[in-house]
Design a protein around this motif. Structure first.
Motif, mmCIF file in Angstrom:
data_model
loop_
_atom_site.group_PDB
_atom_site.id
_atom_site.type_symbol
_atom_site.label_atom_id
_atom_site.label_comp_id
_atom_site.label_asym_id
_atom_site.label_seq_id
_atom_site.Cartn_x
_atom_site.Cartn_y
_atom_site.Cartn_z
ATOM 1 N N ARG A 272 0.832 -1.208 0.000
ATOM 2 C CA ARG A 272 0.000 0.000 0.000
ATOM 3 C C ARG A 272 0.861 1.250 0.000
ATOM 4 O O ARG A 272 0.556 2.234 -0.689
ATOM 5 C CB ARG A 272 -0.922 -0.013 1.220
ATOM 6 C CG ARG A 272 -2.014 -1.071 1.145
ATOM 7 C CD ARG A 272 -2.903 -1.046 2.374
ATOM 8 N NE ARG A 272 -3.960 -2.040 2.279
ATOM 9 C CZ ARG A 272 -4.848 -2.275 3.243
ATOM 10 N NH1 ARG A 272 -4.795 -1.583 4.371
ATOM 11 N NH2 ARG A 272 -5.781 -3.208 3.084
ATOM 12 N N GLU A 273 1.963 1.219 0.787
ATOM 13 C CA GLU A 273 2.865 2.370 0.773
ATOM 14 C C GLU A 273 3.473 2.558 -0.617
ATOM 15 O O GLU A 273 3.615 3.697 -1.087
ATOM 16 C CB GLU A 273 3.962 2.169 1.815
ATOM 17 C CG GLU A 273 3.465 2.251 3.257
ATOM 18 C CD GLU A 273 4.576 2.013 4.262
ATOM 19 O OE1 GLU A 273 5.714 1.744 3.799
ATOM 20 O OE2 GLU A 273 4.322 2.107 5.479
ATOM 21 N N ASN B 124 1.487 6.558 -6.665
ATOM 22 C CA ASN B 124 0.454 7.552 -6.962
ATOM 23 C C ASN B 124 0.996 8.964 -6.773
ATOM 24 O O ASN B 124 0.727 9.861 -7.585
ATOM 25 C CB ASN B 124 -0.763 7.317 -6.067
ATOM 26 C CG ASN B 124 -1.476 6.014 -6.396
ATOM 27 O OD1 ASN B 124 -1.387 5.514 -7.511
ATOM 28 N ND2 ASN B 124 -2.196 5.465 -5.426
ATOM 29 N N GLU B 125 1.767 9.143 -5.672
ATOM 30 C CA GLU B 125 2.356 10.464 -5.450
ATOM 31 C C GLU B 125 3.333 10.820 -6.567
ATOM 32 O O GLU B 125 3.348 11.956 -7.060
ATOM 33 C CB GLU B 125 3.057 10.493 -4.098
ATOM 34 C CG GLU B 125 2.106 10.423 -2.903
ATOM 35 C CD GLU B 125 2.858 10.434 -1.588
ATOM 36 O OE1 GLU B 125 4.109 10.360 -1.628
ATOM 37 O OE2 GLU B 125 2.201 10.515 -0.525
ATOM 38 N N ILE C 161 4.671 13.645 -11.470
ATOM 39 C CA ILE C 161 4.986 13.649 -12.902
ATOM 40 C C ILE C 161 3.911 14.389 -13.691
ATOM 41 O O ILE C 161 4.204 15.209 -14.576
ATOM 42 C CB ILE C 161 5.137 12.200 -13.402
ATOM 43 C CG1 ILE C 161 6.373 11.547 -12.764
ATOM 44 C CG2 ILE C 161 5.234 12.161 -14.920
ATOM 45 C CD1 ILE C 161 6.516 10.083 -13.089
ATOM 46 N N GLU C 162 2.658 14.106 -13.355
ATOM 47 C CA GLU C 162 1.559 14.803 -14.034
ATOM 48 C C GLU C 162 1.613 16.298 -13.758
ATOM 49 O O GLU C 162 1.398 17.120 -14.662
ATOM 50 C CB GLU C 162 0.227 14.216 -13.558
ATOM 51 C CG GLU C 162 -0.994 14.842 -14.206
ATOM 52 C CD GLU C 162 -1.075 14.574 -15.707
ATOM 53 O OE1 GLU C 162 -1.795 15.327 -16.396
ATOM 54 O OE2 GLU C 162 -0.408 13.624 -16.179
ATOM 55 N N LEU C 163 1.943 16.650 -12.512
ATOM 56 C CA LEU C 163 2.054 18.069 -12.177
ATOM 57 C C LEU C 163 3.197 18.716 -12.941
ATOM 58 O O LEU C 163 3.060 19.848 -13.452
ATOM 59 C CB LEU C 163 2.264 18.207 -10.661
ATOM 60 C CG LEU C 163 2.367 19.639 -10.125
ATOM 61 C CD1 LEU C 163 1.091 20.405 -10.419
ATOM 62 C CD2 LEU C 163 2.646 19.633 -8.628
ATOM 63 N N ALA C 164 4.352 17.999 -13.019
ATOM 64 C CA ALA C 164 5.482 18.547 -13.767
ATOM 65 C C ALA C 164 5.123 18.698 -15.246
ATOM 66 O O ALA C 164 5.491 19.694 -15.889
ATOM 67 C CB ALA C 164 6.705 17.643 -13.601
#
Length: 343
Positions: A207-208, A214-215, A220-223
């Motif tokens: 899960r971690e 996911n983080e 990556i999506e934010l960048a």
């Protein structure tokens, strides 16, 4: 125990419903039955009290298994006296006519009989059974064997005893052996607990990892979006610069065109003004060409007087005045007057 009271040298007995009373006098049965109440003389009465209720007999004994391991067996036998007359004939249930207490210990005698009989059958079963099998299936086997052995024991019916039920509570080895036997099970339980702990940790790590992925994907999506934003900002800035440059070019061209038009207008105006001045000058010269020289001289003198500094005094010589007056009278040109002015 029956209740016995004294009245006038006699005794009165009152028994419970679960107690069978036999009253003999001179060898003959006077009273016989459960829950009786009667008067009697203590010197001539022979009384017996036989309990007919169900009684629980707890027993505990040690045995040895087929692999020479000591075990302790706990069992309970439920019995009752089904034939009080036979039991009273075989076992001493007589009571004291004055106190109602048993003269002997008939209940303990019955308990000893049942315990030894049951123990004999239990030992016989456990002696042929290994420890592991005795701990797993020994309870049922011992119970069945004790019940069957007591039912087949001829002395019990001959004594008037009926076995109602047999229960085996537990079969336990010695403490050290029990701890040793518990060790593998405890190890298995501990292994299961460890496995559950490891699985829980693995699930937590998974899960971690999922959260971290996911983080990271979010970063990556934010960048990527930031890159798109930077590109869009650059495109917007370039478009703005191009638009501004185009606007400046249009404004410069308009300003240049305006200046050209203004220069052309100024040139046309200057040309027209020059032409007007030339025409005025030509007209002025033409007028002056047709004018009398004397008039021109007067106009020149007037213009000169307008532009000369202030003259406080003017001195005319007689020659100049005479010649001027002569010319004015003759209509000819007047001589030029000379003089000195003072401020």
């Amino acid at each position: 125990m029956a209740d016995i009271t004294r009245r006038f040298g006699l005794r009165h007995l009152r028994s419970a419903p679960t107690a069978h009373i036999r009253h003999l006098r001179a060898g003959k049965v006077v009273h016989d039955g459960p829950g009786l109440s009667f008067w009697y003389r203590s010197l001539s009465a022979a009384l017996s009290e036989i309990p007919v209720d169900d009684r629980e007999l707890a027993m505990s004994f040690h045995a040895r298994t087929a692999d020479f391991q000591d075990v302790s067996t706990q069992a309970t036998v439920t019995y009752r006296i089904s034939d009080p007359v036979t039991a009273a004939a075989r076992i001493d249930f007589s009571i004291d006519p004055d106190t109602g207490a048993w003269r002997g210990a008939p209940v303990e005698q019955l308990a000893t009989l049942l315990t030894e009989t049951a123990q004999q059958h239990a030992l016989d079963v456990l002696a042929r059974t290994p420890l592991a099998a005795a701990l797993v299936d020994g309870v049922a086997a011992v119970r069945e064997r004790i019940a069957a052995g007591l039912a087949a024991e001829p002395r019990l019916p001959a004594t008037g005893i009926e076995v109602v039920a047999v229960r085996v509570v537990a079969i336990r080895p010695e403490a050290e052996v029990e701890r040793a036997l518990r060790t593998p099970a405890r190890e298995l339980i501990q292994q299961e607990a460890d496995r559950a702990t490891y699985e829980r940790r693995a699930v937590a790590v998974e899960r971690e990892r999922t959260i971290a992925e996911n983080e990271l994907a979010s970063q990556i999506e934010l960048a990527r979006r930031e890159e798109q934003l930077v590109d869009q900002r650059g495109t917007n800035t370039r478009r703005e610069a191009e638009t501004k440059a185009a606007a400046d070019g249009v404004r410069t061209e308009a300003e240049a065109a305006r200046k050209v038009r203004l220069a052309r207008a100024e040139a046309a105006a200057a040309r027209e003004i020059g032409e007007a001045r030339a025409q005025a000058q030509a007209a002025w010269l033409e007028v002056h060409g047709r004018t009398d020289p004397a008039v021109l001289h007067a106009l020149a003198a007037s213009r000169a007087a307008e532009n000369l500094p202030r003259i406080e005094s003017l001195t005319l010589s007689p020659d100049v005045l005479t010649g001027l007056l002569a010319k004015l009278g003759a209509g000819g040109p007047a001589p030029v007057a000379t003089g000195r002015g003072e401020r």
